[in-house]
Design an enzyme around this catalytic site. Structure first.
Site, PDB file in Angstrom:
ATOM      1  N   HIS A   1     -10.882  -2.898  18.556  1.00 38.87           N
ATOM      2  CA  HIS A   1      -9.551  -2.598  18.041  1.00 38.87           C
ATOM      3  C   HIS A   1      -9.333  -1.096  18.067  1.00 38.87           C
ATOM      4  CE1 HIS A   1      -8.008  -6.461  16.180  1.00 38.87           C
ATOM      5  NE2 HIS A   1      -9.159  -6.794  16.732  1.00 38.87           N
TER       6      HIS A   1
ATOM      7  N   TYR B   1      -1.468  -4.365   8.016  1.00 35.16           N
ATOM      8  CA  TYR B   1      -1.508  -4.110   6.576  1.00 35.16           C
ATOM      9  C   TYR B   1      -0.067  -4.007   6.104  1.00 35.16           C
ATOM     10  CZ  TYR B   1      -6.526  -3.024   6.771  1.00 35.16           C
ATOM     11  OH  TYR B   1      -7.881  -3.087   6.920  1.00 35.16           O
TER      12      TYR B   1
ATOM     13  N   PRO C   1     -11.444  -4.317  -0.751  1.00 32.17           N
ATOM     14  CA  PRO C   1     -11.533  -4.573   0.690  1.00 32.17           C
ATOM     15  C   PRO C   1     -10.424  -3.935   1.520  1.00 32.17           C
ATOM     16  CG  PRO C   1     -10.698  -6.509  -0.464  1.00 32.17           C
ATOM     17  CD  PRO C   1     -11.101  -5.524  -1.520  1.00 32.17           C
TER      18      PRO C   1
ATOM     19  N   LYS D   1     -14.409  -1.327   4.023  1.00 31.20           N
ATOM     20  CA  LYS D   1     -15.572  -0.458   3.895  1.00 31.20           C
ATOM     21  C   LYS D   1     -16.809  -1.139   3.312  1.00 31.20           C
ATOM     22  CE  LYS D   1     -13.710   2.931   5.786  1.00 31.20           C
ATOM     23  NZ  LYS D   1     -13.990   2.906   7.213  1.00 31.20           N
TER      24      LYS D   1
ATOM     25  N   TYR E   1     -10.909   5.355   8.639  1.00 33.17           N
ATOM     26  CA  TYR E   1     -10.992   3.932   8.991  1.00 33.17           C
ATOM     27  C   TYR E   1     -12.103   3.667  10.018  1.00 33.17           C
ATOM     28  CZ  TYR E   1      -9.181  -0.827   9.188  1.00 33.17           C
ATOM     29  OH  TYR E   1      -9.040  -2.203   9.077  1.00 33.17           O
TER      30      TYR E   1
END
Length: 389
Positions: free
Chosen positions: A72, A200, A292, A296, A384
């Site tokens: 990704h 998200y 979550p 991580k 990220y």
């Protein structure tokens, strides 16, 4: 029985440490309270940072991950019907990998069995003795019979509810915790993902996340009340609510189907200090928990394993204990940064019960700043894909 490193906990962090040590010729015994099938039955997230991918390759357990995982290069953030992409590849030159934690754990178990390294399942009543002196040992019961494992060091990889953290005296241990006033209701469905990247979503109705495991296995979450139970939510009610929280463009092409797993996870931030007491070292959930939102959890465990493995490798190679002596300090420095990122993402995207009109305006301004500012996107992307070890 005697070994060099006793590893308490047969989840992914304990298994990864065991495999890295085996490749280095360092003997380790893994003690697991449950069975292998039980461990593999736990459904967990599967977003892997570059550092964890590299550790799997270093451990010689990456063949299936490299073949079957999904790369990704970014993620999508949405607020209402406004959406924008954070391009990790463009901003950092790195990416993340989607590979189910269950499959990663299965690979590690297979590698451990193939190597002949010892794993003790159904190890109950585990107790750590003498961690504050030079001759630690672990006792445990198997089928009602007590066993003893002498060792040089103990790695506590047994999770938040395990015995390892509780072994450190309360007079020495400092715990830091924030409990969030909501949970995540998640379902797994045999349906194609709604989008090629994760979504998200911030909405007036609460947070939502669209994720995936493979081309025909999707994982979806919605923010819910802590008083809810999975039985309160029919599949139809879940899909209807998810559609209300993601952009209309995505909702229109969402493929729904029966859930094959449904659960609610509470959210908390937690860190204990120190992560070392004598010859006992805490790793992963035994020492820290993150919400979550920033993906991580498993990745922070991997960074702990990196620091502990390097310290053990250094010690057994040339007797230098510097890496072990600085383990807690180095691990915590990175952990608190990951905690900050997960806390920030959680505050950015969720609805909190006590939020005022001002708070909501500030949240929207923060999302708009992220949408329009490349430097802000770069900071998110750097965190990220994973900060360096």
């Amino acid at each position: 029985m005697k070994t060099q490193v006793a590893i308490i906990g047969g989840g992914p962090s304990g298994l990864l440490l065991g495999q890295l040590l085996h490749k280095q010729g360092i003997d380790a015994v893994v003690l697991e309270r449950k069975t292998r099938d039980y461990v593999l039955g736990r459904i967990r997230a599967g977003i892997l940072e570059t550092g964890l991918v590299d550790l799997m390759r270093r451990a010689g357990v990456s063949e299936r991950m490299d073949r079957e995982s999904f790369v990704h290069d970014g993620t999508v953030i949405s607020s209402g019907d406004v959406q924008f992409e954070i391009n990790f590849k463009e901003l950092t030159g790195q990416h993340v990998v989607v590979y189910g934690q269950t499959e990663l754990t299965r690979d590690l178990y297979d590698a451990r069995e193939a190597s002949g390294a010892q794993t003790v399942f159904n190890a109950e009543n585990v107790q750590i003795h003498g961690a504050d002196n030079d001759t630690p040992y672990v006792t445990y019961d198997v089928e009602g019979n007590q066993q003893r494992l002498d060792c040089d060091y103990v790695a506590g990889c047994d999770g938040f509810h395990g015995v390892s953290r509780k072994t450190i005296p309360e007079t020495i241990r400092n715990d830091y915790e924030k409990v969030y006033p909501f949970g995540w209701l998640g379902i797994l469905s045999e349906t194609p993902p709604v989008h090629e990247e994760l979504i998200y979503a911030n909405s007036d109705r609460g947070f939502a996340l669209c994720s995936m495991r493979n081309d025909n296995l999707s994982r979806y979450y919605i923010q819910c009340s802590l008083t809810d139970s999975p039985e309160d939510w029919s599949d139809e009610a879940f899909w209807d609510e998810l559609k209300r929280r993601i952009p209309a463009e995505m909702a229109d092409k969402l493929v729904t189907g029966p859930s094959i797993e449904k659960s609610i996870a509470p959210l908390r931030s937690f860190v204990t200090e120190p992560m070392r007491w004598g010859r006992l070292f805490l790793c992963g959930d035994a020492a820290h928990i993150v919400p979550p939102t920033g993906a991580k959890g498993l990745n922070t465990a991997a960074s702990d394993i990196h620091y502990l493995f390097e310290g053990l490798r250094q010690f057994y190679s040339n007797g230098d204990a510097t890496g072990l002596d600085t383990y807690s300090e180095r691990a915590l420095a990175r952990i608190w940064k990951a905690e900050r990122f997960s806390w920030w993402m959680t505050n950015l995207l969720h609805r909190f019960p006590e939020q005022s009109g001002f708070d909501l305006k500030m949240q929207r301004a923060e999302i708009e700043f992220l949408r329009s500012n490349r430097e802000a996107q770069m900071v998110l992307a750097q965190n990220y894909v994973g900060l360096p070890y």
